[in-house]
Structure formats: C-alpha cells, structure tokens
Design a protein around this motif. Structure first.
Motif: not given
Ligand SMILES: Nc1nc2c(ncn2[C@@H]2O[C@H](COP(=O)(O)OP(=O)(O)OP(=O)(O)O)[C@@H](O)[C@H]2O)c(=O)[nH]1
Ligand SMILES: [Mg+2]
Length: 591
Positions: A26-52
């Motif tokens: 949704l952020l991508d579609r609505t022209g949000a800062d691409p960095d913010a979208v990248d950060r979200l993907h990083e959160i997704i990647d880390r979901l099942d990893q150890l507490f940070l």
C-alpha cells in the motif's frame, strides 16, 4: 527463536507477516518514501529471528563501553572521539569470530550464553560531524525489537537526542529504555537523581510516557569485572550500579516479556507507518477537495460565459435586424414613389426597375449583414478567450499559492497539478487563436442561408447566388414587383392606370410581408447558428480541462481505494494486537 515455535505463535507471526506485506504494498502504491518501504521489508525478514536489542545514543555516550561492561570483555572499541563506524551484531557462536555482512554491517560471534536468547547490536553514534554514522544507525532502528538509549550524565537529553527519540518512537514506534551512563561523574547522589528525573519528565513531555532509566557507570562496571581483587570488584560493582541493567538484559529480556515485546514490535511499527500514511492521505484529500472545487468553479465560469457570449452575439443580431428594417423603409419609399403614372417608363423597363431597386433599396445591405456576422464571430472568440484566460490564470495562481505554503510530497503534488493546468491553458489559447474568423463567419452565413432558403421555399430559383442577404432580398424584391404584373409593357394600358393605386398598396403590402418573413427567418437561422457556435466553443474549452478532470478522477479513486485498505489494515492490526495480548501479554517497560 526457541519460544516462537509454538503453533499459536507461528500463526500470530503469519498474521503479522500478512499485515506488513499488505502495508508495504500500500505504501508503495501511494508514493511513500521508498526507504520506509525497504525498512518494512526488513522487519518482515526478521519476524521469526532472535530478539534484537539495539544500543543507540550520541557519539561518546558510552554505548560500546556498556556492551563491554556487560560481557566483561573489550569486545567493542571505545574512545573519546566518534569511534564506532559500523553496526555490529553480537550473536552466539562457540568460537569468537568476526565477519563483514555488508558495507556497514559486521557480525561478531561470542560464546556468551546470553546471546543464545537475544542479539545485541552496537551502533555508530548520532550527532557527530560524521553524518553517515547517524544514517547508518537510523536505518537499523526499525528492525529492532527494543532500543537501549544510552545518554550520558554530562549532557542528558540534548536537543539532538530529542529529534532522534522522535524518530525512534514516533516514526517507528520502537519501545525503549534509557541508560544514563557516566553516573560516576555525578558529584552527589542528589545530582544523579535530578538527572534521572530530568530524563523521565522530558520523555513524558515529549512522548507521553515515563521510561525506565538505568543510571550506570559502564566504566566502573567494566573495571569491576576485570579487577583482580575481589574486594575491589565488589566495591566497584556496587558503585557502578550496573546490576539492575544487567539483570534487565539477562533476565527480563530472556523471559516471557521478550516474547510480548517481540510480537508487539512489528505491530507498533505498522501502526506508526499507518499513522503517517493517514496524514498523507488526509493532506491529499484536502488537495482533492480543492481540485473538485476548482473544477466546479470552472464549470460555473463556463455557464456564466455562455450568457456573456450569447449577449455579445445578440447585439449583432439586433443590428442585422435593423439593417433589414432600414431596407424595408427604403423599399416602401421606393415602391411608393415608383408605382405611379408619372413613372410608367420605369415600370415598363424591367431591367431599369431592378437596377433602381438595387441602387435605392438594397444598396450594400448584404455586405453590411456579412460584416455584422463577422464581427459577431470575432467578438465571440475574443470573449471566449478572455474568459478562459481569466479563469485559468486565477486557477493557476491559486494552485501555486497553496503549493508554496505546503511541504514535501504535497508541494510536489500541487506543482504537478499546476503543470497540468498550464498545459491546458496553452492548449486553450492555441485552439482559440488558430480560428480563422472570416472562414467561421462565412460558414455561419452559409448555414443560415441554407436554413433560410428552406424556409423560403417559395422564393424561386435564386439559390446559388451565394451571400444570403443578396439572395433573399433580391428575390423578395423581384417577387414583389413581378407579383402584380407590371413588368411587361403590354399590360399597362388605360385599365392599368385606374388600378395602379391598388396595385401600389398591394405591392407595398407584399414587400412588407416578405421583409417580415425574411427578418423572422434571419433571426431564427442566425440565432440557431450562433447558439450552436457558442456550444461548440464552450465544449472546446471544456475539453481542454479534460486532462485535469481525469487526474482528479484518478486521484479520487486512488484515495478511496487507499483509504479502504488503510482502514482494513488498521482493523487487522488491532485484532492481532488483541490476539498477541491474549497469547503473551503486553510489554510494560514504563514506570
Ligand atoms: N567517566 C566515564 N567515562 C566513560 C564511561 N563509559 C564510557 N566512558 C568514556 O566515554 C568515551 C566514549 O565511550 P564509547 O563507549 O566509545 O562511546 P560510544 O557511545 O560507543 O561512542 P561512539 O562509538 O563514538 O558512538 C570513552 O572515552 C570512554 O572511556 C563511564 O561510565 N564513565
Ligand atoms: Mg561506540
């Protein structure tokens, strides 16, 4: 992560993954800062990893020293100048080792048991003249599960720290606890308490909650752990006040609280990004409302323009009618003067009669009518252009005023609109200026003549002569003359002379009737032609706004869809939060 394998936890993580993925799209579609979208993907990647746990703070606050004190080892380089330049992730490993994961990311393995339960991260300090250090650290914040914010006794909660805190908390919703380092610099206990209170109240004002603050001396704690004599160790350790912090990290953060933090962190981040999106959508909705008002305004202007244009044309049509009336007066005068015994010679000479009629009655009425129609057309386009330019100028000015006052995305958005409108304006001018007025006038006259000819079906075989006024007026005149049979010499005898006054009256009557019909026909035919012309001009002007209208329509659809998706995501997040709360509780780091 050991605890996260339970099926209900796995289901929660799936739910979070889904929400975050939808949000990123949704952020991508609505022209949000691409960095913010990248950060979200990083959160997704880390979901099942150890507490940070990420240790952040201004340069020289003592972040690296705190970590060294925790391990009782100089794992990290310390120093009085901006020292740490890369993110260092501490992970568990039987053998100590180090490897570079990417340009600014280093992984260090260490056998400490604590690292089986969580990852600890040292970061470059903020607010140093090395701007890049701050960028590196800021990029890493979103994927953290908990932030240890290290501030130092000598400069607690500086303005630059306030900004960084807002980023951590407001932009990404990260939970944080404070480490007030260099407590050994406090000359009295009272001073230290004051600074702790200062941090708490500052946070309350700034972020609406009172955080946990651990006042420590990392330097003394490290010295305690590495001292030879036990008595020295104990004295230093007590003085360092490091125990509560160590307990928090090694016990609280390895217990059930960690799971609550871990599962809430992605939801916190998503909720904050959703807030930011909401703000942007609201701003865009304001702009859209302005756009819609602008379009309505343009439509109003066009409606008003129709009246102005029609009035302008009307003046000329009245003038045409006047010309015909004057011709009628001359005609009546002519017939009155000519159908007399004294004018028998004229009456007997058909050609001369026509000639005189032409000279005295018709004169150049047809040319004058043509001039009037040309003027009307000229006027029509000129008026249309003036009206249109005014409308567009005002519109563009308004857009620019709004854009100048707006910031960021919104500004760009408004300027884009102003651009579209400038194009529209140039196009409108081009269309209007390329009109050939004479050509347009001739077209109108011809169409009116055709219409009038059809109406005057009786006015015999005169078609093809071209100009309307000439055709009809001449036909009428000849008809009027021919109608009472004076044109052949033979007819005029003694009997003819007695009937002459009656025939004169009849001729005048017929002539007047013809002119009456002609005036009516002209009025109707020209009126209809001009009305169509006004319609066409307005339609052309309206057409030029089409790109803008399409833009506004598109924006309306985009906003409606985005808002619906926003609302749905908000609901999903709330639902997940309840489920997380039921499963593992809600973290409580505040006092
Ligand atoms: N007095 C005192 N000095 C300390 C304490 N902890 C660290 N320092 C000193 O503060 C300086 C900075 O310490 P670091 O641990 O390198 O600070 P940092 O926050 O990691 O700094 P950057 O890596 O540059 O961001 C060093 O000179 C430390 O010796 C403390 O508890 N008390
Ligand atoms: Mg450091």
């Amino acid at each position: 992560m050991d605890h996260l394998v339970a099926p209900d936890i796995a289901a929660l993580l799936d739910g979070e993954r889904d929400v975050l993925t939808r949000l990123a799209a949704l952020l991508d579609r609505t022209g949000a800062d691409p960095d913010a979208v990248d950060r979200l993907h990083e959160i997704i990647d880390r979901l099942d990893q150890l507490f940070l746990v990420v240790v952040v703070g201004e340069f020289n606050a003592g972040k690296s020293t705190v970590l060294n004190a925790l391990f009782g080892e100089k794992l990290m380089e310390e120093g009085p100048i901006p020292t740490t330049a890369k993110i260092t992730i501490l992970r568990h490993g039987e053998e100590p080792m180090e490897r570079q994961l990417s340009e600014y990311l280093v992984e260090r393995r260490h056998p400490a048991d604590l690292l089986r339960h969580l990852h600890l991260v040292d970061t470059p300090g903020t607010n140093s003249i090395i701007r890049q250090h701050q960028t590196i650290t800021e990029r890493f914040i979103p994927r953290s599960d908990l932030v240890l914010f290290v501030t130092s006794f000598d400069r607690p909660l500086a303005e630059s720290e306030r900004q960084f805190l807002e980023f951590i908390r407001e932009a990404w919703g990260r939970r944080l606890v404070f480490v007030l380092n260099k407590a050994d610099q406090a000359r009295t206990e009272d001073h230290l308490t004051q600074v702790v209170e200062h941090i708490k109240s500052g946070c309350r004002d700034l972020m609406g909650f009172e955080p946990t603050v651990f006042p420590v001396s990392a330097e003394q704690a490290y010295a305690a752990k590495t001292a030879e004599k036990e008595s020295v160790q104990n004295a230093l350790w007590r003085e360092s006040r490091f125990a509560p912090l160590e307990q928090f990290i090694t016990e609280t953060l390895t217990g059930p609280e960690r799971l609550a933090l871990k599962l809430n962190a992605p939801l916190d981040a998503a909720a904050k990004r959703l807030d930011a999106l909401r703000t942007r959508l609201d701003a865009r909705r304001d702009v859209l409302a302005q756009d819609e008002a602008n379009l309505a305004e343009v439509q109003d202007r066009l409606d008003a323009a129709r009246e102005t244009l029609e009035n302008g044309v009307q003046r000329h049509l009245t003038e045409v009618d006047n010309l015909l009336l004057q011709m009628e007066r001359r005609g009546v005068q002519f017939l009155n003067d000519s159908i007399r015994v004294s004018k028998l010679n004229l009456l007997r000479d058909k050609d001369r009669f026509k000639e005189e009629f032409q000279r005295q009655v018709l004169r150049d009425t047809d040319r004058q009518i043509e001039d009037q129609v040309t003027e009307a057309v000229d006027h029509l386009f000129e008026q249309a252009l003036v009206l249109w330019q005014r409308t567009l100028r005002e519109f563009t000015e308004r857009l620019h005023t709004t854009a100048d006052g707006a910031g960021g995305d919104r500004k760009e958005f408004l300027y884009n609109r102003a651009d579209v409108f400038n194009t529209v304006m140039r196009e409108a001018e081009r269309k209007i200026q390329t009109h050939d007025l004479r050509e347009e006038a001739r077209r109108i006259l011809e169409n009116a003549a055709n219409a009038a000819d059809t109406l005057q079906a009786a006015s015999i075989g005169a078609a093809g002569l071209g100009v309307l006024s000439g055709v009809i007026a001449l036909t009428t005149a000849l008809d009027a003359v021919g109608g009472f049979g004076l044109v052949t010499a033979g007819v005029v005898g003694a009997a003819g002379l007695t009937v002459l006054p009656r025939q004169r009256r009849k001729a005048i009557q017929e002539f007047e009737d013809h002119i009456e019909t002609l005036r009516g026909d002209m009025k109707q035919a020209l009126g209809a032609q001009f009305s169509r012309e006004v319609d066409t001009s307005l339609a052309k002007l309206e057409e030029t706004v089409d790109p803008y209208r399409r833009l506004v329509d598109e924006e309306r659809t985009t906003l409606e869809t985005a808002t619906a998706e926003h609302d749905a995501l908000r609901e999903s997040i709330d639902r997940l939060r309840e489920q997380v709360h039921e499963a593992v509780g809600t973290p409580d780091l505040e006092e």
